[in-house]
Design a protein around this motif. Structure first.
Motif, PDB file in Angstrom:
ATOM      1  N   SER A 114       0.824  -1.201   0.000  1.00  0.00           N
ATOM      2  CA  SER A 114       0.000   0.000   0.000  1.00  0.00           C
ATOM      3  C   SER A 114       0.861   1.254   0.000  1.00  0.00           C
ATOM      4  CB  SER A 114      -0.913   0.011   1.234  1.00  0.00           C
ATOM      5  OG  SER A 114      -1.734  -1.137   1.255  1.00  0.00           O
ATOM      6  N   ILE A 115       1.891   1.237   0.812  1.00  0.00           N
ATOM      7  CA  ILE A 115       2.809   2.382   0.860  1.00  0.00           C
ATOM      8  C   ILE A 115       3.503   2.544  -0.484  1.00  0.00           C
ATOM      9  CG2 ILE A 115       4.933   3.260   1.904  1.00  0.00           C
ATOM     10  CD1 ILE A 115       4.087   1.893   4.505  1.00  0.00           C
ATOM     11  N   ARG A 116       3.919   1.432  -1.056  1.00  0.00           N
ATOM     12  CA  ARG A 116       4.606   1.497  -2.347  1.00  0.00           C
ATOM     13  C   ARG A 116       3.684   2.051  -3.429  1.00  0.00           C
ATOM     14  NH1 ARG A 116       5.642  -3.454  -2.854  1.00  0.00           N
ATOM     15  NH2 ARG A 116       7.618  -3.412  -1.744  1.00  0.00           N
ATOM     16  N   LEU A 117       2.429   1.636  -3.415  1.00  0.00           N
ATOM     17  CA  LEU A 117       1.485   2.126  -4.412  1.00  0.00           C
ATOM     18  C   LEU A 117       1.293   3.631  -4.295  1.00  0.00           C
ATOM     19  CD1 LEU A 117      -0.573   1.490  -6.667  1.00  0.00           C
ATOM     20  CD2 LEU A 117      -2.288   1.145  -4.868  1.00  0.00           C
ATOM     21  N   LEU A 118       1.225   4.124  -3.075  1.00  0.00           N
ATOM     22  CA  LEU A 118       1.018   5.553  -2.854  1.00  0.00           C
ATOM     23  C   LEU A 118       2.244   6.388  -3.186  1.00  0.00           C
ATOM     24  CD1 LEU A 118      -0.971   5.437   0.508  1.00  0.00           C
ATOM     25  CD2 LEU A 118      -1.860   6.104  -1.722  1.00  0.00           C
ATOM     26  N   GLN A 119       3.425   5.882  -2.841  1.00  0.00           N
ATOM     27  CA  GLN A 119       4.627   6.697  -3.017  1.00  0.00           C
ATOM     28  C   GLN A 119       5.409   6.361  -4.283  1.00  0.00           C
ATOM     29  OE1 GLN A 119       7.206   7.036   0.380  1.00  0.00           O
ATOM     30  NE2 GLN A 119       5.867   8.567   1.280  1.00  0.00           N
ATOM     31  N   GLU A 120       5.421   5.096  -4.679  1.00  0.00           N
ATOM     32  CA  GLU A 120       6.212   4.724  -5.854  1.00  0.00           C
ATOM     33  C   GLU A 120       5.340   4.304  -7.032  1.00  0.00           C
ATOM     34  OE1 GLU A 120      10.251   2.954  -5.199  1.00  0.00           O
ATOM     35  OE2 GLU A 120       9.244   2.155  -3.420  1.00  0.00           O
ATOM     36  N   LYS A 121       4.017   4.422  -6.844  1.00  0.00           N
ATOM     37  CA  LYS A 121       3.068   4.252  -7.931  1.00  0.00           C
ATOM     38  C   LYS A 121       3.039   2.836  -8.497  1.00  0.00           C
ATOM     39  CE  LYS A 121       3.918   9.099  -8.716  1.00  0.00           C
ATOM     40  NZ  LYS A 121       4.672   9.147  -7.443  1.00  0.00           N
ATOM     41  N   GLY A 122       3.261   1.861  -7.627  1.00  0.00           N
ATOM     42  CA  GLY A 122       3.176   0.478  -8.052  1.00  0.00           C
ATOM     43  C   GLY A 122       2.989  -0.448  -6.868  1.00  0.00           C
ATOM     44  N   TRP A 123       2.205  -1.508  -7.028  1.00  0.00           N
ATOM     45  CA  TRP A 123       1.893  -2.418  -5.933  1.00  0.00           C
ATOM     46  C   TRP A 123       3.073  -3.307  -5.572  1.00  0.00           C
ATOM     47  CZ3 TRP A 123      -1.906  -2.635  -2.498  1.00  0.00           C
ATOM     48  CH2 TRP A 123      -2.132  -3.820  -1.790  1.00  0.00           C
ATOM     49  N   TYR A 124       3.732  -3.862  -6.581  1.00  0.00           N
ATOM     50  CA  TYR A 124       4.855  -4.766  -6.348  1.00  0.00           C
ATOM     51  C   TYR A 124       6.192  -4.083  -6.624  1.00  0.00           C
ATOM     52  CZ  TYR A 124       1.673  -8.800  -6.210  1.00  0.00           C
ATOM     53  OH  TYR A 124       0.692  -9.693  -5.874  1.00  0.00           O
ATOM     54  N   SER A 125       7.241  -4.630  -6.021  1.00  0.00           N
ATOM     55  CA  SER A 125       8.594  -4.178  -6.297  1.00  0.00           C
ATOM     56  C   SER A 125       9.223  -5.056  -7.378  1.00  0.00           C
ATOM     57  CB  SER A 125       9.450  -4.263  -5.024  1.00  0.00           C
ATOM     58  OG  SER A 125      10.822  -4.075  -5.327  1.00  0.00           O
TER      59      SER A 125
END
Length: 355
Positions: A108-119
């Protein structure tokens, strides 16, 4: 058959496994030693990279390809998690905890800040490791300029010219990564960008030469999924036939005619996958409709396998199906030279085109 000097690989997610079968045929028939340039998008970029490092034979390429663990590619964990976490974000996530999208804090944090669900960190690490094996000099990154420097290649073996596509979302444009355009760019980063499915994987920041600030990049397939026209220029051949370079051979994954029903959209991830596949399908149809590409394209059935079906591994049934499909399509291309009128009839039926 040896007149081909350029290979182009279309994007297609895990379905790019089919290119292993296609390359097996090309190696066995002695076509690969004549290839000078290779281009690719998304999964095609990964294949293009493997080919560009110029393995001595098919098994060299196959060993490299099989070392990728697809099950680890969409990773929920990465080393930047602590940097991403903030009290404000945690408060937002806790507030919307009942929504399925926020059940996984890290994603969730990644989606909000890095614009993607997975790394895509695992893939990036894997790309760096396989590239390093082809060099005699240890470096933190290997650039397109390094790919052209035979003096630091293992066994002094020359690499093929490599071209990778990416989508510059900040400027709404396609970008080409190569020795000519981005000589100082890390090759592993270029490939990572090219296969970063939007929203599914995080967006990647990179400052393209000649620009004033970094841009956000996602999958090259968003705007240039099949760069078959990349080498349609007199600097890559002596003569163009109706604007097309006859020395270019493209490999094109298309959705199986048997795939008429799609799984329902029940989650944000389902939506992300469906959205990207819709974008890809539009480009797929536009590319297929271009008549000058028919005679220089190998059309490979994707066996109905989803582009994001990462739960796949060497030896399982889906893996074998894709490889067999790639080999069979390539063999038929050279042996029977598909009757284009019949193939066009099939495409019209598949996509519901009117005469």
């Amino acid at each position: 058959m040896s007149h081909y000097k350029n290979l182009v690989f279309k994007g297609g997610g895990v379905r790019g496994i089919a290119y292993i079968g296609a390359l097996q045929y090309l190696y066995e028939r002695g076509i690969m030693p004549h290839i000078r340039r290779v281009a690719g998008t998304s999964a095609g970029a990964i294949t293009a990279l493997g080919v560009a490092m110029n393995p001595t034979d098919f098994m060299g390429f196959r060993t490299l390809a099989d070392s990728l663990d697809y099950r680890k590619v969409p990773s929920e964990q990465d080393e930047n998690t602590e940097k991403l976490t903030s009290k404000r974000l945690i408060a937002i996530i806790e507030h919307y905890r009942e929504l399925a999208i926020f059940k996984n804090l890290q994603c969730s944090i990644r989606l909000l800040q890095e614009k993607g669900w997975y790394s895509s960190e695992y893939l990036y690490t894997w790309l760096r490791s396989i590239i390093a094996e082809y060099f005699t000099v240890a470096k933190e990154i290997y650039t397109f300029a390094d790919f052209a420097n035979t003096q630091i290649h293992r066994d002094g073996r020359p690499f093929l010219d490599l071209y990778i596509t990416g989508t510059d979302v900040s400027n709404r444009t396609a970008r080409l990564f190569s020795l000519e355009t981005t000589p100082d760019m890390e090759v592993a980063l270029a490939v990572r960008i090219s296969m970063s499915i939007p929203l599914f994987f995080e967006a990647i920041q990179y400052q393209y030469p000649g620009t004033e600030e970094p841009q956000f990049y996602v999958d090259g397939g968003v705007m240039w999924n099949y760069p078959i026209n990349l080498f349609d220029d007199h600097k890559y051949c002596r003569k163009l036939n109706d604007g097309a370079n006859a020395e270019t051979l493209g490999l094109f994954l298309f959705s199986s005619s048997e795939k008429t029903h799609y799984p329902p959209i029940k989650s944000m991830l389902d939506y992300m996958r469906s959205l990207f596949e819709s974008v890809s399908t539009v480009q797929e149809q536009l590319a297929i409709r271009t008549e000058k590409n028919y005679s220089r394209t190998i059309y490979i059935d994707d066996c109905g396998i989803e582009a994001t079906d990462f739960d796949i591994q060497p030896g399982d049934e889906r893996h074998r199906m894709l490889i067999d499909s790639g080999f069979r399509a390539t063999r038929e291309f050279f042996e029977s030279r598909t009757e284009w009128s019949q193939f066009l009839a099939f495409l019209r039926e598949r996509f519901g085109w009117k005469e």
